[in-house]
Enzyme design. Sequence first.
Site, PDB file in Angstrom:
ATOM      1  N   HIS A  87       0.930  -1.183   0.165  1.00  0.00           N
ATOM      2  CA  HIS A  87      -0.029  -0.034  -0.117  1.00  0.00           C
ATOM      3  C   HIS A  87       0.864   1.291  -0.161  1.00  0.00           C
ATOM      4  CE1 HIS A  87       0.733  -0.503   4.371  1.00  0.00           C
ATOM      5  NE2 HIS A  87       0.185   0.688   4.655  1.00  0.00           N
TER       6      HIS A  87
ATOM      7  N   HIS B 126       1.355   3.951   2.055  1.00  0.00           N
ATOM      8  CA  HIS B 126       1.891   4.860   3.121  1.00  0.00           C
ATOM      9  C   HIS B 126       3.380   4.823   2.897  1.00  0.00           C
ATOM     10  CE1 HIS B 126      -1.957   4.361   5.846  1.00  0.00           C
ATOM     11  NE2 HIS B 126      -2.075   5.404   4.573  1.00  0.00           N
TER      12      HIS B 126
ATOM     13  N   ASP C  34       5.708   4.835   5.013  1.00  0.00           N
ATOM     14  CA  ASP C  34       6.501   3.698   5.815  1.00  0.00           C
ATOM     15  C   ASP C  34       6.512   2.375   5.280  1.00  0.00           C
ATOM     16  OD1 ASP C  34       3.915   3.432   6.649  1.00  0.00           O
ATOM     17  OD2 ASP C  34       4.445   2.838   8.470  1.00  0.00           O
ATOM     18  N   HIS C  35       5.926   2.357   3.990  1.00  0.00           N
ATOM     19  CA  HIS C  35       6.042   1.008   3.142  1.00  0.00           C
ATOM     20  C   HIS C  35       6.609   1.542   2.030  1.00  0.00           C
ATOM     21  CE1 HIS C  35       3.768  -1.469   5.855  1.00  0.00           C
ATOM     22  NE2 HIS C  35       3.527  -0.326   6.574  1.00  0.00           N
TER      23      HIS C  35
ATOM     24  N   HIS D  51      -7.835  -0.571   5.674  1.00  0.00           N
ATOM     25  CA  HIS D  51      -6.673   0.238   5.986  1.00  0.00           C
ATOM     26  C   HIS D  51      -6.400   1.380   5.193  1.00  0.00           C
ATOM     27  CE1 HIS D  51      -2.959   1.463   8.243  1.00  0.00           C
ATOM     28  NE2 HIS D  51      -2.414   1.586   7.270  1.00  0.00           N
TER      29      HIS D  51
ATOM     30  N   ASP E 236      -0.386  -3.932   6.574  1.00  0.00           N
ATOM     31  CA  ASP E 236      -1.140  -3.337   7.588  1.00  0.00           C
ATOM     32  C   ASP E 236      -2.677  -3.628   7.612  1.00  0.00           C
ATOM     33  OD1 ASP E 236       1.096  -2.390   8.184  1.00  0.00           O
ATOM     34  OD2 ASP E 236       0.779  -0.251   7.901  1.00  0.00           O
TER      35      ASP E 236
ATOM     36  N   HIS F 196       4.212  -4.298  11.193  1.00  0.00           N
ATOM     37  CA  HIS F 196       4.726  -3.580  12.331  1.00  0.00           C
ATOM     38  C   HIS F 196       5.122  -4.549  13.466  1.00  0.00           C
ATOM     39  CE1 HIS F 196       4.232   0.507  10.581  1.00  0.00           C
ATOM     40  NE2 HIS F 196       3.227   0.000   9.771  1.00  0.00           N
TER      41      HIS F 196
END
Length: 254
Positions: free
Chosen positions: A56, A58, A60-61, A113, A132, A170
Amino acid sequence: MSLEIVTVPCLSDNYAYVLHNATTGETAVVDVPEAAPLKQVLNDRGWTLTDILITHHHYDHIDGVEDLRGPGVRVIGAAADAHRLPPLDLAVEQGSDLIVCGEAVQVFGTPGHTIGHVSFYFPDTGAAFTADTLMAMGCGRLFEGTPDMMWASLSALMALPPETTICSGHEYTAANARFAMTIEPDNPDLISRVQQITQARADNRPTVPSKLADEIATNPFLRANVPTLKAALGMEHADDVAVFAEIRRRKDNF
């Protein structure tokens, strides 16, 4: 032949994954929160990267994708999210035919999400990369989707073989476990798992990946259809989505 999977800590609490086929020499990475730890794994093992899979959009990915991408590396992500992902070489969706590291991969559309979240299931290896959507002892916040969407996504993942390894994104497991105990404090499987998680974190060991069977037995977000949990919430006659939504509401305020 099963792929070798290396769990790679990134940033403060993210995980990425490196997959390697020793026969073909192909190597893939799932999500790239940052490039340096992944480059280190590849260099230490002498593996050549062939594919990057993105779950996805975001930051932090995906923040390390461009730094990790090189000539001949195929970047794969959701067609629905192509406009907010790094440039894709292959855009996929639910049911897309996909071969990665010599193995057929099933693509699951898992919105909730985010709207465009996808998960990747490697049936021969027995691993699902759920980022996530389905997390160890939890699920992602509903930033873009609805409870109906997320419950449908989780239900699809719950239908995988119970021995499936769940590779999530995470290190949130300890906090998720503390919340789970507020929902089902008398669940013996949960009590045992909390003890294991507490010890793992005390030893600075990761709590992911996890087994799907353990998630089904202890993760409250996967148990919204369980009569005893519904009773514990005073929602015996509520439908599964309503129970899931209540659990998510409680977690958001935990």
